[in-house]
Design a protein around this motif. Structure first.
Motif, PDB file in Angstrom:
ATOM      1  N   UNK A   6      76.513  22.021  34.630  1.00  0.00           N
ATOM      2  CA  UNK A   6      77.551  22.914  35.120  1.00  0.00           C
ATOM      3  C   UNK A   6      78.221  23.746  34.044  1.00  0.00           C
ATOM      4  N   UNK A   7      77.505  24.042  32.973  1.00  0.00           N
ATOM      5  CA  UNK A   7      78.120  24.735  31.835  1.00  0.00           C
ATOM      6  C   UNK A   7      77.706  26.200  31.725  1.00  0.00           C
ATOM      7  N   UNK A   8      77.154  26.764  32.798  1.00  0.00           N
ATOM      8  CA  UNK A   8      76.631  28.123  32.665  1.00  0.00           C
ATOM      9  C   UNK A   8      77.725  29.131  32.310  1.00  0.00           C
ATOM     10  N   UNK A   9      78.917  28.979  32.889  1.00  0.00           N
ATOM     11  CA  UNK A   9      79.986  29.927  32.576  1.00  0.00           C
ATOM     12  C   UNK A   9      80.682  29.577  31.258  1.00  0.00           C
ATOM     13  N   UNK A  10      80.729  28.310  30.942  1.00  0.00           N
ATOM     14  CA  UNK A  10      81.231  27.912  29.628  1.00  0.00           C
ATOM     15  C   UNK A  10      80.342  28.497  28.538  1.00  0.00           C
ATOM     16  N   UNK A  11      79.026  28.445  28.751  1.00  0.00           N
ATOM     17  CA  UNK A  11      78.091  29.035  27.793  1.00  0.00           C
ATOM     18  C   UNK A  11      78.339  30.537  27.650  1.00  0.00           C
ATOM     19  N   UNK A  12      78.529  31.196  28.776  1.00  0.00           N
ATOM     20  CA  UNK A  12      78.724  32.642  28.743  1.00  0.00           C
ATOM     21  C   UNK A  12      79.970  33.008  27.930  1.00  0.00           C
ATOM     22  N   UNK A  13      81.053  32.268  28.159  1.00  0.00           N
ATOM     23  CA  UNK A  13      82.300  32.550  27.450  1.00  0.00           C
ATOM     24  C   UNK A  13      82.159  32.268  25.961  1.00  0.00           C
ATOM     25  N   UNK A  14      81.547  31.130  25.601  1.00  0.00           N
ATOM     26  CA  UNK A  14      81.419  30.805  24.180  1.00  0.00           C
ATOM     27  C   UNK A  14      80.500  31.787  23.472  1.00  0.00           C
ATOM     28  N   UNK A  15      79.426  32.207  24.142  1.00  0.00           N
ATOM     29  CA  UNK A  15      78.531  33.190  23.527  1.00  0.00           C
ATOM     30  C   UNK A  15      79.249  34.523  23.300  1.00  0.00           C
ATOM     31  N   UNK A  16      80.103  34.916  24.237  1.00  0.00           N
ATOM     32  CA  UNK A  16      80.884  36.138  24.043  1.00  0.00           C
ATOM     33  C   UNK A  16      81.822  36.004  22.844  1.00  0.00           C
ATOM     34  N   UNK A  17      82.483  34.845  22.731  1.00  0.00           N
ATOM     35  CA  UNK A  17      83.388  34.636  21.597  1.00  0.00           C
ATOM     36  C   UNK A  17      82.629  34.699  20.278  1.00  0.00           C
ATOM     37  N   UNK A  18      81.445  34.103  20.242  1.00  0.00           N
ATOM     38  CA  UNK A  18      80.639  34.095  19.014  1.00  0.00           C
ATOM     39  C   UNK A  18      80.175  35.506  18.670  1.00  0.00           C
ATOM     40  N   UNK A  19      79.632  36.215  19.660  1.00  0.00           N
ATOM     41  CA  UNK A  19      79.129  37.571  19.405  1.00  0.00           C
ATOM     42  C   UNK A  19      80.240  38.486  18.907  1.00  0.00           C
ATOM     43  N   UNK A  20      81.416  38.383  19.521  1.00  0.00           N
ATOM     44  CA  UNK A  20      82.520  39.246  19.111  1.00  0.00           C
ATOM     45  C   UNK A  20      83.028  38.875  17.729  1.00  0.00           C
ATOM     46  N   UNK A  21      83.057  37.590  17.411  1.00  0.00           N
ATOM     47  CA  UNK A  21      83.480  37.163  16.075  1.00  0.00           C
ATOM     48  C   UNK A  21      82.498  37.649  15.018  1.00  0.00           C
ATOM     49  N   UNK A  22      81.202  37.548  15.312  1.00  0.00           N
ATOM     50  CA  UNK A  22      80.207  38.031  14.355  1.00  0.00           C
ATOM     51  C   UNK A  22      80.383  39.521  14.090  1.00  0.00           C
ATOM     52  N   UNK A  25      77.088  35.885   9.510  1.00  0.00           N
ATOM     53  CA  UNK A  25      75.777  35.526  10.033  1.00  0.00           C
ATOM     54  C   UNK A  25      75.875  34.441  11.104  1.00  0.00           C
ATOM     55  N   UNK A  26      76.761  33.468  10.859  1.00  0.00           N
ATOM     56  CA  UNK A  26      76.899  32.361  11.804  1.00  0.00           C
ATOM     57  C   UNK A  26      78.376  32.066  12.011  1.00  0.00           C
ATOM     58  N   UNK A  27      78.761  31.844  13.274  1.00  0.00           N
ATOM     59  CA  UNK A  27      80.155  31.554  13.609  1.00  0.00           C
ATOM     60  C   UNK A  27      80.207  30.353  14.545  1.00  0.00           C
ATOM     61  N   UNK A  28      81.107  29.442  14.258  1.00  0.00           N
ATOM     62  CA  UNK A  28      81.408  28.338  15.168  1.00  0.00           C
ATOM     63  C   UNK A  28      82.840  28.528  15.650  1.00  0.00           C
ATOM     64  N   UNK A  29      83.033  28.675  16.960  1.00  0.00           N
ATOM     65  CA  UNK A  29      84.352  28.962  17.519  1.00  0.00           C
ATOM     66  C   UNK A  29      85.005  27.728  18.143  1.00  0.00           C
ATOM     67  N   UNK A  30      84.418  26.548  17.923  1.00  0.00           N
ATOM     68  CA  UNK A  30      84.928  25.356  18.595  1.00  0.00           C
ATOM     69  C   UNK A  30      86.080  24.634  17.900  1.00  0.00           C
ATOM     70  N   UNK A  63      89.403  38.302  20.704  1.00  0.00           N
ATOM     71  CA  UNK A  63      88.440  38.965  19.822  1.00  0.00           C
ATOM     72  C   UNK A  63      88.029  40.313  20.410  1.00  0.00           C
ATOM     73  N   UNK A  64      87.875  40.361  21.725  1.00  0.00           N
ATOM     74  CA  UNK A  64      87.554  41.634  22.356  1.00  0.00           C
ATOM     75  C   UNK A  64      88.647  42.660  22.135  1.00  0.00           C
ATOM     76  N   UNK A  65      89.902  42.227  22.258  1.00  0.00           N
ATOM     77  CA  UNK A  65      91.021  43.127  21.994  1.00  0.00           C
ATOM     78  C   UNK A  65      91.004  43.604  20.544  1.00  0.00           C
ATOM     79  N   UNK A  66      90.615  42.711  19.635  1.00  0.00           N
ATOM     80  CA  UNK A  66      90.642  43.049  18.211  1.00  0.00           C
ATOM     81  C   UNK A  66      89.533  44.012  17.810  1.00  0.00           C
TER      82      UNK A  66
END
Length: 415
Positions: free
Chosen positions: A65-81, A87-92, A272-275
């Motif tokens: 049941x983590x499909x939307x959790x994955x989507x949100x975390x991937x967005x946070x990682x992509x925006x942070x990068x 090269x690599x970001x851990x947002x946890x 991060x999106x706002x930034x």
């Protein structure tokens, strides 16, 4: 802000939450590590992701049941990068301190050596203070700022590093008003075969916007907070090269913590999106301009500043030259009564207890979020000076409080 559902269930908590919104609206937040997140970030942090366990990483979770959790975390990682060019970001990480812990766990063994800035000179607890896990787990030596200039003593750092032979050197600070020379510290780290951890907790947003030089691509590891100058969901972040990605990820989970706070990661993604906007770049630039206006006016008013000014978002006032009998706690309490919220702080060469030090720390991130410009910030500096000069005069405090009320009304927080 609407807490109607909370009020239906728990009026006492609803009253406290509403009171906090009112307190923030009616006071001026000048604690350098505080800011005001947008309503979008607050909404994301209060989302239904609060309910979801998502141990592991996107596409590698231990629960269904983590499909939307994955989507949100991937967005946070992509925006942070994109924001920091990592090269690599851990947002946890739940906090900047846990981000630092993760780097230590990944790269050090108990008893290994850390070289970091002394807490009373602007360092942080998680850099090796004996009351903190880092100081209890590792051998720690510390460098200082130059007592005369207030700048990091880079030559002294280099000398200590060659004598102490650390396994990791920590740069980045919690009460240092000047730009950090990342490359210079990296040269020392290379010379002594040490890792370099740059902790940008306070200046994460300034670095993202180009208002402060970046250690990404210079230091081996970069950690930070995600709720100070960056105004995203409250927590921490770790950045590194792909070479260390697996070690860092394993150190964050399961090494330092269990399930990630997915609602906070949602807040990080939104912030991060706002930034990534031009408006945020202008905000970061204005934050620095306001800090410099604050510093200049305080000095014009006869106060002494550590290093004589600022390059970033904070100002560190040494009260001893102008007000030798006044402590930071005296000023903190009086300014709080007047509606200006800041903190007492140690200063280089501190002669008092850390619980009642000789300095105060002032920051401009939250004022800037509310729309203060240099002129308004200079007026705040004048109000601060009035209180410092007569901190035990109730009439002065009341007069300043009345003007703070007007300034707060002129710069509404959540409309």
């Amino acid at each position: 802000m609407d807490y109607s559902h909370v009020r239906d269930v728990d009026p006492a908590v609803a009253d406290a939450l509403s009171g906090e919104v009112e307190r923030q609206q009616n006071t001026l937040a000048m604690i350098a590590s505080e800011n005001h997140a947008s309503e979008a970030v607050l909404e994301a942090q209060g989302s239904a992701l609060t309910n979801k366990y998502a141990e592991g990483y996107p596409d590698e979770r231990y629960y269904a049941g983590c499909e939307y959790a994955d989507e949100v975390e991937e967005l946070a990682i992509e925006r942070a990068e994109e924001l920091w060019g990592a090269e690599h970001v851990n947002v946890q990480p739940h906090s900047g301190s846990q981000a630092n812990m993760s780097v230590y766990l990944a790269m050090l063994d108990p008893g290994d050596k850390i070289l970091s800035l002394d807490l009373t000179h602007g360092g942080h607890l998680s850099h090796g203070h004996p009351a903190n896990f880092a100081g209890q787990t590792y051998e720690v030596e510390q460098y200082e700022v130059d007592a005369d200039t207030g700048y990091v003593d880079y030559e002294g750092l280099d000398d200590i590093a060659h004598e102490f032979d650390p396994d990791i050197i920590v740069s980045g600070y919690s009460a240092y008003p000047r730009e950090v020379e990342w490359e210079r510290i990296q040269e020392t780290a290379d010379d002594v075969d040490a890792y370099h951890l740059a902790d940008i907790a306070h200046i994460t947003g300034l670095v993202a916007a180009g208002a402060h030089s970046s250690p990404v691509g210079v230091a081996d590891f970069v950690t930070g907070s995600t709720h100070k100058t960056i105004r995203a969901g409250r927590g921490g972040i770790v950045m590194c090269d792909e070479e260390h990605a697996d070690a860092i990820d394993a150190a964050v989970f399961p090494g330092a913590q269990g399930g990630p706070l997915m609602h906070n990661i949602a807040g990080k993604a939104v912030g991060f999106g706002e930034a990534l906007s031009a408006e945020f770049d202008a905000y970061a630039e204005q934050t620095v301009k306001n800090a410099q206006a604050l510093a200049d006016r305080l000095q014009e008013n006869g106060l002494s500043l550590v290093s004589g000014g600022t390059d970033n978002h904070l100002v560190l006032v040494d009260l001893r030259p102008s007000h030798p009998e006044t402590t930071g706690k005296d000023v903190e309490a009086a300014l709080d009564a007047a509606g200006i919220v800041m903190n007492a702080n140690t200063v280089p060469g501190e002669t008092r207890s850390a619980f009642d030090p000789s300095g105060i720390r002032l920051g401009t991130p939250a004022l800037t979020t509310r729309g203060f410009d240099e002129a308004a910030t200079r007026e705040v500096a004048d109000l601060i000076t009035r209180v410092i000069d007569d901190y035990d005069d109730e009439e002065v405090v009341e007069e300043v409080s009345a003007r703070v009320d007007e300034l707060a009304d002129e710069h509404p927080l959540y409309e």
